[in-house]
Design a protein around this motif. Sequence first.
Motif, PDB file in Angstrom:
ATOM      1  N   PRO A 186       4.166  -9.878 -12.297  1.00  0.00           N
ATOM      2  CA  PRO A 186       4.165  -9.042 -13.505  1.00  0.00           C
ATOM      3  C   PRO A 186       3.398  -9.659 -14.666  1.00  0.00           C
ATOM      4  CG  PRO A 186       6.333  -9.005 -12.491  1.00  0.00           C
ATOM      5  CD  PRO A 186       5.518  -9.997 -11.714  1.00  0.00           C
ATOM      6  N   LEU A 187       3.426 -10.981 -14.784  1.00  0.00           N
ATOM      7  CA  LEU A 187       2.660 -11.648 -15.827  1.00  0.00           C
ATOM      8  C   LEU A 187       1.172 -11.377 -15.659  1.00  0.00           C
ATOM      9  CD1 LEU A 187       2.205 -13.763 -18.108  1.00  0.00           C
ATOM     10  CD2 LEU A 187       2.174 -15.502 -16.305  1.00  0.00           C
ATOM     11  N   GLY A 188       0.661 -11.590 -14.446  1.00  0.00           N
ATOM     12  CA  GLY A 188      -0.758 -11.367 -14.202  1.00  0.00           C
ATOM     13  C   GLY A 188      -1.159  -9.917 -14.410  1.00  0.00           C
ATOM     14  N   GLN A 189      -0.301  -8.992 -14.034  1.00  0.00           N
ATOM     15  CA  GLN A 189      -0.595  -7.579 -14.236  1.00  0.00           C
ATOM     16  C   GLN A 189      -0.687  -7.255 -15.723  1.00  0.00           C
ATOM     17  OE1 GLN A 189       2.460  -5.500 -12.075  1.00  0.00           O
ATOM     18  NE2 GLN A 189       1.822  -6.325 -10.091  1.00  0.00           N
ATOM     19  N   ALA A 190       0.226  -7.817 -16.512  1.00  0.00           N
ATOM     20  CA  ALA A 190       0.192  -7.584 -17.957  1.00  0.00           C
ATOM     21  C   ALA A 190      -1.042  -8.211 -18.585  1.00  0.00           C
ATOM     22  CB  ALA A 190       1.464  -8.145 -18.597  1.00  0.00           C
ATOM     23  N   LEU A 191      -1.394  -9.423 -18.148  1.00  0.00           N
ATOM     24  CA  LEU A 191      -2.572 -10.087 -18.698  1.00  0.00           C
ATOM     25  C   LEU A 191      -3.848  -9.351 -18.320  1.00  0.00           C
ATOM     26  CD1 LEU A 191      -1.627 -13.845 -18.170  1.00  0.00           C
ATOM     27  CD2 LEU A 191      -1.763 -12.605 -20.337  1.00  0.00           C
ATOM     28  N   ALA A 192      -3.899  -8.812 -17.110  1.00  0.00           N
ATOM     29  CA  ALA A 192      -5.069  -8.041 -16.691  1.00  0.00           C
ATOM     30  C   ALA A 192      -5.224  -6.790 -17.553  1.00  0.00           C
ATOM     31  CB  ALA A 192      -4.951  -7.662 -15.217  1.00  0.00           C
ATOM     32  N   LEU A 193      -4.108  -6.129 -17.897  1.00  0.00           N
ATOM     33  CA  LEU A 193      -4.167  -4.955 -18.770  1.00  0.00           C
ATOM     34  C   LEU A 193      -4.656  -5.347 -20.154  1.00  0.00           C
ATOM     35  CD1 LEU A 193      -3.626  -2.024 -19.531  1.00  0.00           C
ATOM     36  CD2 LEU A 193      -1.214  -2.637 -19.910  1.00  0.00           C
ATOM     37  N   ARG A 194      -4.168  -6.455 -20.667  1.00  0.00           N
ATOM     38  CA  ARG A 194      -4.603  -6.891 -21.993  1.00  0.00           C
ATOM     39  C   ARG A 194      -6.084  -7.276 -21.983  1.00  0.00           C
ATOM     40  NH1 ARG A 194       0.210  -9.853 -25.332  1.00  0.00           N
ATOM     41  NH2 ARG A 194       1.915  -8.534 -24.629  1.00  0.00           N
ATOM     42  N   ARG A 195      -6.556  -7.805 -20.867  1.00  0.00           N
ATOM     43  CA  ARG A 195      -7.985  -8.103 -20.790  1.00  0.00           C
ATOM     44  C   ARG A 195      -8.803  -6.814 -20.819  1.00  0.00           C
ATOM     45  NH1 ARG A 195     -11.206 -12.388 -19.676  1.00  0.00           N
ATOM     46  NH2 ARG A 195     -13.264 -11.899 -18.833  1.00  0.00           N
ATOM     47  N   GLN A 196      -8.298  -5.782 -20.161  1.00  0.00           N
ATOM     48  CA  GLN A 196      -8.982  -4.492 -20.190  1.00  0.00           C
ATOM     49  C   GLN A 196      -9.023  -3.948 -21.620  1.00  0.00           C
ATOM     50  OE1 GLN A 196      -6.974  -1.444 -17.974  1.00  0.00           O
ATOM     51  NE2 GLN A 196      -8.650   0.017 -18.145  1.00  0.00           N
ATOM     52  N   LEU A 197      -7.918  -4.053 -22.342  1.00  0.00           N
ATOM     53  CA  LEU A 197      -7.886  -3.623 -23.731  1.00  0.00           C
ATOM     54  C   LEU A 197      -8.846  -4.441 -24.585  1.00  0.00           C
ATOM     55  CD1 LEU A 197      -4.043  -3.127 -24.180  1.00  0.00           C
ATOM     56  CD2 LEU A 197      -5.763  -1.363 -24.561  1.00  0.00           C
ATOM     57  N   ALA A 198      -8.853  -5.755 -24.365  1.00  0.00           N
ATOM     58  CA  ALA A 198      -9.736  -6.626 -25.138  1.00  0.00           C
ATOM     59  C   ALA A 198     -11.193  -6.291 -24.876  1.00  0.00           C
ATOM     60  CB  ALA A 198      -9.458  -8.091 -24.794  1.00  0.00           C
ATOM     61  N   ALA A 199     -11.529  -6.024 -23.614  1.00  0.00           N
ATOM     62  CA  ALA A 199     -12.911  -5.672 -23.292  1.00  0.00           C
ATOM     63  C   ALA A 199     -13.316  -4.387 -24.000  1.00  0.00           C
ATOM     64  CB  ALA A 199     -13.073  -5.525 -21.780  1.00  0.00           C
ATOM     65  N   GLY A 200     -12.404  -3.418 -24.023  1.00  0.00           N
ATOM     66  CA  GLY A 200     -12.713  -2.171 -24.704  1.00  0.00           C
ATOM     67  C   GLY A 200     -12.876  -2.360 -26.193  1.00  0.00           C
ATOM     68  N   LEU A 201     -12.047  -3.195 -26.786  1.00  0.00           N
ATOM     69  CA  LEU A 201     -12.066  -3.383 -28.227  1.00  0.00           C
ATOM     70  C   LEU A 201     -13.194  -4.297 -28.685  1.00  0.00           C
ATOM     71  CD1 LEU A 201     -10.591  -2.813 -30.903  1.00  0.00           C
ATOM     72  CD2 LEU A 201      -9.160  -4.800 -30.439  1.00  0.00           C
ATOM     73  N   TYR A 202     -13.335  -5.449 -28.044  1.00  0.00           N
ATOM     74  CA  TYR A 202     -14.267  -6.459 -28.531  1.00  0.00           C
ATOM     75  C   TYR A 202     -15.682  -6.271 -28.017  1.00  0.00           C
ATOM     76  CZ  TYR A 202      -9.810  -8.636 -29.675  1.00  0.00           C
ATOM     77  OH  TYR A 202      -8.545  -8.867 -30.148  1.00  0.00           O
ATOM     78  N   ALA A 203     -15.831  -5.685 -26.856  1.00  0.00           N
ATOM     79  CA  ALA A 203     -17.164  -5.445 -26.317  1.00  0.00           C
ATOM     80  C   ALA A 203     -17.652  -4.029 -26.618  1.00  0.00           C
ATOM     81  CB  ALA A 203     -17.183  -5.694 -24.808  1.00  0.00           C
ATOM     82  N   GLY A 204     -16.820  -3.239 -27.306  1.00  0.00           N
ATOM     83  CA  GLY A 204     -17.212  -1.884 -27.647  1.00  0.00           C
ATOM     84  C   GLY A 204     -17.366  -0.986 -26.438  1.00  0.00           C
ATOM     85  N   ALA A 205     -16.561  -1.232 -25.404  1.00  0.00           N
ATOM     86  CA  ALA A 205     -16.728  -0.493 -24.154  1.00  0.00           C
ATOM     87  C   ALA A 205     -16.152   0.915 -24.218  1.00  0.00           C
ATOM     88  CB  ALA A 205     -16.069  -1.264 -23.001  1.00  0.00           C
ATOM     89  N   VAL A 206     -15.235   1.179 -25.176  1.00  0.00           N
ATOM     90  CA  VAL A 206     -14.657   2.513 -25.295  1.00  0.00           C
ATOM     91  C   VAL A 206     -14.646   2.919 -26.767  1.00  0.00           C
ATOM     92  CG1 VAL A 206     -13.214   2.243 -23.240  1.00  0.00           C
ATOM     93  CG2 VAL A 206     -12.295   1.631 -25.467  1.00  0.00           C
ATOM     94  N   ASP A 207     -14.472   4.204 -27.022  1.00  0.00           N
ATOM     95  CA  ASP A 207     -14.464   4.688 -28.406  1.00  0.00           C
ATOM     96  C   ASP A 207     -13.108   4.413 -29.049  1.00  0.00           C
ATOM     97  OD1 ASP A 207     -12.663   7.210 -28.147  1.00  0.00           O
ATOM     98  OD2 ASP A 207     -14.137   7.438 -26.532  1.00  0.00           O
ATOM     99  N   VAL A 208     -13.069   4.566 -30.376  1.00  0.00           N
ATOM    100  CA  VAL A 208     -11.876   4.205 -31.140  1.00  0.00           C
ATOM    101  C   VAL A 208     -10.684   5.068 -30.754  1.00  0.00           C
ATOM    102  CG1 VAL A 208     -10.879   4.092 -33.452  1.00  0.00           C
ATOM    103  CG2 VAL A 208     -13.216   3.293 -33.064  1.00  0.00           C
ATOM    104  N   THR A 209     -10.903   6.364 -30.541  1.00  0.00           N
ATOM    105  CA  THR A 209      -9.799   7.248 -30.162  1.00  0.00           C
ATOM    106  C   THR A 209      -9.160   6.781 -28.866  1.00  0.00           C
ATOM    107  OG1 THR A 209     -10.838   9.140 -31.251  1.00  0.00           O
ATOM    108  CG2 THR A 209      -9.156   9.612 -29.584  1.00  0.00           C
ATOM    109  N   THR A 210      -9.984   6.407 -27.909  1.00  0.00           N
ATOM    110  CA  THR A 210      -9.464   5.918 -26.632  1.00  0.00           C
ATOM    111  C   THR A 210      -8.721   4.600 -26.810  1.00  0.00           C
ATOM    112  OG1 THR A 210     -11.281   6.993 -25.464  1.00  0.00           O
ATOM    113  CG2 THR A 210     -10.090   5.272 -24.273  1.00  0.00           C
ATOM    114  N   LEU A 211      -9.215   3.757 -27.718  1.00  0.00           N
ATOM    115  CA  LEU A 211      -8.540   2.487 -27.971  1.00  0.00           C
ATOM    116  C   LEU A 211      -7.136   2.713 -28.523  1.00  0.00           C
ATOM    117  CD1 LEU A 211     -11.398   0.293 -29.452  1.00  0.00           C
ATOM    118  CD2 LEU A 211     -10.081  -0.187 -27.387  1.00  0.00           C
ATOM    119  N   TRP A 212      -6.999   3.652 -29.454  1.00  0.00           N
ATOM    120  CA  TRP A 212      -5.672   3.960 -29.969  1.00  0.00           C
ATOM    121  C   TRP A 212      -4.768   4.441 -28.839  1.00  0.00           C
ATOM    122  CZ3 TRP A 212      -3.731   2.049 -34.084  1.00  0.00           C
ATOM    123  CH2 TRP A 212      -4.447   1.887 -35.259  1.00  0.00           C
ATOM    124  N   GLN A 213      -5.312   5.266 -27.956  1.00  0.00           N
ATOM    125  CA  GLN A 213      -4.535   5.768 -26.831  1.00  0.00           C
ATOM    126  C   GLN A 213      -4.131   4.634 -25.896  1.00  0.00           C
ATOM    127  OE1 GLN A 213      -7.209   8.695 -25.208  1.00  0.00           O
ATOM    128  NE2 GLN A 213      -6.565  10.311 -26.636  1.00  0.00           N
TER     129      GLN A 213
END
Length: 367
Positions: free
Chosen positions: A326-353
């Motif tokens: 479960p730790l690795g699964q949570a960290l993998a999700l946070r990495r996906q969020l970080a990639a979207g936020l910091y690398a600009g991979a997704v739009d702001v509306t999607t980031l809020w979602q």
Amino acid sequence: MTENNYDIMIVGSGPAGVSTWLHLDALEPDLAARTIVIERAVHPRAKPCGGGLTALGDRVLEGIGIDLVASSIEIEAIEFRLDGRRRRLHQAGLLRIVHRPAFDQALTEAAVERGMGLRQDEAFEGYVRTSDGLRVTTSRAEYLVRTVVGADGAYSAVRRAMTNASRGHVARLLEVVQPASHDDPSGIAVFDFDVRHDGIDGYAWRFPCPAGGTLAMNYGVFDAGWPDRDSRPSLRESLRQMLGVDRGAPLGPIDGHPIRLFAPDDVVAEANVLLVGDAAGVDPLLGEGIAQALDYGDLGARVIIEASQRDDWSFARYAQQRLSHPLGQALALRRQLAAGLYAGAVDVTTLWQMLEGWLPGTLLDVD
């Protein structure tokens, strides 16, 4: 030099190392009794850290019967700021702020009371392979062990000693603690991601914190450096802007510390050696480390117990075991969020979602 025989050596007595021993003791006490923990410092030790402990950390401690009385401040609301929009999550028990040196000391003392062998003021220096394990050299002794667990932080000496450990990615963090004023909001933690417009791949924060028995405010900036850049902006200037301090004027005592970010393809083990906590990589989104470090203890202990039962200390499956935990699964999700936020991979509306899907509650707009 003296020689000592143990099955396990844990290097580092922070949350990851002590939690690993506590989980061993809960699951396989005979193996815990054949484990030694070494620490290069002496508790209470200075430890720059915001001190945020999420509900996950408390659940991990509760699961092994640890109830720490270290002073803390309850956070009742978390506010996110992103592209000029402010939204808050109100939920009791979501986060508390601890004084990190006191927290680490209390956790270590609880483990020692349960029988954890601890040698302080003893630094790990290296190891050589033997026919059935490792010969470890420290600043005080030599040891024969089956396994070394690197729980010694972002700049882990154990990680550096490994043959094939990847370089990994280390983020930057600066913080300053100042006395609280009467108009500082209590019980609210603010995470402001609009510093991205200054070229920082991260956020600024402020929240109340305990400081020597009084209330203080912790201000800081986290820069994930995502993606890597040849040049990175000044975090000190961001702190100045946040605090309203003119350029060149003193900021007061500033603490800086690295955070090694989780990456699913990192090499975090080899024969007779595995890494946990900051040495292995923690939250790439917010840089949160205490709760993940504690949860690494559960993962590390289970992997070690399996190795002992099979008499297979190769840790060849550790990478996959980390990702399926479960730790690795949570960290993998946070990495996906970080990639979207910091690398600009997704739009702001999607980031809020994405944030709303990750958080255990509903974000409400702040007027």
